[in-house]
Design a protein around this motif. Structure first.
Motif, PDB file in Angstrom:
ATOM      1  N   GLU A 136       3.536   3.118  18.150  1.00 30.40           N
ATOM      2  CA  GLU A 136       4.472   3.237  17.372  1.00 30.40           C
ATOM      3  C   GLU A 136       4.694   4.736  17.100  1.00 30.40           C
ATOM      4  OE1 GLU A 136       6.208   0.728  15.977  1.00 30.40           O
ATOM      5  OE2 GLU A 136       5.352  -0.924  16.496  1.00 30.40           O
ATOM      6  N   PRO A 137       5.674   5.155  16.448  1.00 23.92           N
ATOM      7  CA  PRO A 137       5.926   6.680  16.016  1.00 23.92           C
ATOM      8  C   PRO A 137       4.847   7.087  15.245  1.00 23.92           C
ATOM      9  CG  PRO A 137       7.956   5.416  16.162  1.00 23.92           C
ATOM     10  CD  PRO A 137       6.924   4.341  16.170  1.00 23.92           C
ATOM     11  N   GLU A 138       4.249   7.956  15.260  1.00 26.82           N
ATOM     12  CA  GLU A 138       3.217   8.716  14.483  1.00 26.82           C
ATOM     13  C   GLU A 138       1.824   7.955  14.639  1.00 26.82           C
ATOM     14  OE1 GLU A 138       3.982  10.358  10.621  1.00 26.82           O
ATOM     15  OE2 GLU A 138       6.518  10.284  11.002  1.00 26.82           O
ATOM     16  N   GLY A 139       1.960   6.790  15.675  1.00 29.82           N
ATOM     17  CA  GLY A 139       0.655   6.121  15.472  1.00 29.82           C
ATOM     18  C   GLY A 139       0.688   5.188  14.552  1.00 29.82           C
ATOM     19  N   PHE A 140       1.583   4.718  13.930  1.00 31.91           N
ATOM     20  CA  PHE A 140       1.605   4.022  12.565  1.00 31.91           C
ATOM     21  C   PHE A 140       2.728   3.055  12.837  1.00 31.91           C
ATOM     22  CE2 PHE A 140       3.205   3.422   8.242  1.00 31.91           C
ATOM     23  CZ  PHE A 140       2.134   2.985   7.689  1.00 31.91           C
ATOM     24  N   ALA A 141       2.262   1.769  12.454  1.00 32.30           N
ATOM     25  CA  ALA A 141       3.389   0.531  12.498  1.00 32.30           C
ATOM     26  C   ALA A 141       3.900   0.340  11.043  1.00 32.30           C
ATOM     27  CB  ALA A 141       2.793  -0.679  12.997  1.00 32.30           C
ATOM     28  N   ALA A 142       4.895   1.177  10.769  1.00 26.69           N
ATOM     29  CA  ALA A 142       5.705   1.129   9.539  1.00 26.69           C
ATOM     30  C   ALA A 142       6.040  -0.106   9.062  1.00 26.69           C
ATOM     31  CB  ALA A 142       6.680   2.282   9.492  1.00 26.69           C
ATOM     32  N   GLY A 143       5.835  -0.655   7.842  1.00 26.69           N
ATOM     33  CA  GLY A 143       6.342  -1.898   7.514  1.00 26.69           C
ATOM     34  C   GLY A 143       5.299  -3.059   7.802  1.00 26.69           C
ATOM     35  N   HIS A 145       2.769   9.570   2.580  1.00 25.58           N
ATOM     36  CA  HIS A 145       3.709   9.684   3.528  1.00 25.58           C
ATOM     37  C   HIS A 145       3.943   8.410   4.060  1.00 25.58           C
ATOM     38  CE1 HIS A 145       5.837  11.105   6.957  1.00 25.58           C
ATOM     39  NE2 HIS A 145       4.856  10.700   7.982  1.00 25.58           N
ATOM     40  N   LEU A 146       2.640   7.800   4.484  1.00 24.43           N
ATOM     41  CA  LEU A 146       2.652   6.449   5.327  1.00 24.43           C
ATOM     42  C   LEU A 146       3.464   5.303   3.983  1.00 24.43           C
ATOM     43  CD1 LEU A 146      -0.823   6.401   6.581  1.00 24.43           C
ATOM     44  CD2 LEU A 146       1.393   7.136   7.626  1.00 24.43           C
ATOM     45  N   ARG A 147       3.039   5.586   3.026  1.00 25.14           N
ATOM     46  CA  ARG A 147       3.711   4.351   2.077  1.00 25.14           C
ATOM     47  C   ARG A 147       5.383   4.668   2.172  1.00 25.14           C
ATOM     48  NH1 ARG A 147      -1.103   5.254  -1.297  1.00 25.14           N
ATOM     49  NH2 ARG A 147       0.282   6.815  -2.348  1.00 25.14           N
TER      50      ARG A 147
END
Length: 452
Positions: free
Chosen positions: A392-399, A430-432
């Protein structure tokens, strides 16, 4: 003609010879027995009440109990919790009842080391204390709140006896040299600085101070027709001196508490002092090293993750090299912990999460987070729809959601605005924001449980 069977008089140690015979000669505890103090006035009026005397060794617990009986014209009876049991307790009570019936005098039943009695043995005192058959006086070096039954404590007043000051010990030793017939007869010469070192070594313990004085006088050397206690004699007396520490007792836990709180309070000097006190008292350095690791986690956490590494390194040095190199490494770790940025955010977060786990039902692991090692698990869609964060973008699965569905969105970890946790909070914020903006929201956040 002398009697071959006559026993020679038993020699009493100096501490026994100097035991005060009146309250006026009692040394220390002015916070309890000074002029106008309630306990002093109660004793002078002869108003007996059951009590627990709590304090370190050699501060006058037994002596005070004896003087209490003397001042109040009561019979003095004693039991040792090390040797006695319920049978001995009942026998002591029966003797007290018989004495009152014959002579009309009450009995003070002094129980030394009362904390060593178990619950049933302590319960054996209750009816006799309640009825006033005896005035119970217990002596303990341990915290009565932990070691004595509530039922017994509720029938007694607890008095905390303190270690004697150096000034009080010096006065006691000076009086011993001036008044004790055996010491006076030996014409002992001792410089004030020698006396001061004895009081310092006694560490607030009057019995220890008198014992050290007596040994020093026994080892004194002759010089010019006088017996002299000098530095050489004193060095021999104090060779095996060990400060009071009482591993496993109140002094032990009070000192480790002081060390931990000094680190938490960012005072490296006080932390080093308590560390040195514990080492000087014989504490195992590995115990302190283990506690330092706890401090690094509980009070520093992610504000400075290097603290944990330094504490673990000190522990390793102590195990590899022993003393004194290991102790120096622990001292280095303790000073670093004291000056490091502080945060209990991880500690508090863990406690909140653990409280929820223990209070709530065991929520199911969401299907998309489950493992799928077997064909059946795969057929049941275990792990299906799981989003691999590295893709995922930024290594973060947003949502995405990693909680059980019933408690989605909870927050336990609240970084503080200190040290590295300042950057951690920025990253989480930022992640939230990415979560809230994502079109792939799996579950809505549980707004009601976002704060502690």
């Amino acid at each position: 003609m002398s009697d071959l069977f006559q026993q020679p008089p038993r020699h009493q140690p100096l501490a026994a010879r100097m035991r005060p015979q009146t309250l006026a000669h009692y040394v220390g505890q002015t916070h309890l027995l000074g002029p106008g103090k309630p306990l002093r006035e109660a004793v002078e009026r002869g108003q007996l009440h059951s009590m627990v005397l709590w304090g370190p060794p050699g501060v006058g617990k037994t002596t005070f109990a004896r003087l209490l009986a003397e001042e109040c014209d009561a019979r003095f009876s004693t039991l040792s919790a090390v040797l006695a049991g319920v049978k001995e307790i009942r026998q002591a009570v029966a003797e007290a009842e018989q004495h009152r019936a014959q002579f009309g005098r009450g009995t003070i039943l002094f129980v030394d080391e009362v904390h060593r009695f178990n619950k049933s043995q302590q319960d054996a005192f209750l009816p006799y204390v309640e009825e006033g058959t005896v005035t119970f006086v217990g002596a303990t070096t341990e915290n009565p709140s932990f070691e004595l039954n509530n039922a017994l404590l509720s029938r007694c007043r607890v008095y905390l006896l303190r270690s004697l000051s150096q000034q009080e010990l010096a006065g006691l030793l000076t009086r011993a040299m001036q008044e004790d017939p055996e010491l006076k007869a030996r014409n002992i010469e001792m410089a004030p600085e020698i006396l001061e070192k004895i009081t310092l070594s006694a560490d607030g313990d009057a019995r220890s101070a008198l014992n050290l004085l007596e040994i020093a006088c026994d080892l004194s050397r002759e010089a010019g027709g006088r017996q002299v206690v000098d530095e050489a004699v004193l060095a021999e007396v104090l060779t095996a001196d060990v400060r009071r520490f009482d591993k496993g007792g109140d002094h032990f836990y009070d000192q480790i508490s002081a060390l931990h709180k000094s680190v938490r309070g960012s005072d490296p000097d006080a932390a080093l002092y308590w560390f040195a006190r514990m080492i000087d008292g014989g504490c195992d350095p590995l115990y302190i090293a283990r506690r330092a690791v706890r401090m690094a986690s509980e009070d520093i956490g992610n504000a400075d993750p290097r603290a944990m590494e330094i504490a673990l390194n000190a522990w390793d040095v102590q195990e590899r090299l022993g003393s004194p190199e290991g102790e120096l490494a622990i001292a280095q770790a303790i000073t670093y912990l004291a000056i490091a940025a502080k945060s209990n955010a991880v500690y508090s977060a863990y406690k909140r999460a653990l409280a929820d786990v223990r209070r709530e039902p065991s929520h199911e692991v969401p299907i998309h987070l489950r493992n799928a090692p077997t064909k059946l698990a795969k057929e049941m869609a275990h792990g299906a729809e799981y989003r691999y964060a590295h893709d995922e973008p930024e290594g973060f699965a947003a949502g995405e959601n990693y909680f059980p569905e019933a408690i989605a969105g909870r927050r336990y970890y609240h970084p503080v605005n200190r040290g590295l946790e300042t950057k951690i909070e920025d990253k989480l914020r930022h992640l939230r924001a990415l979560n809230e903006a994502s079109p792939q929201q799996r579950y809505a956040p549980d707004k009601s449980r976002q704060s502690s």
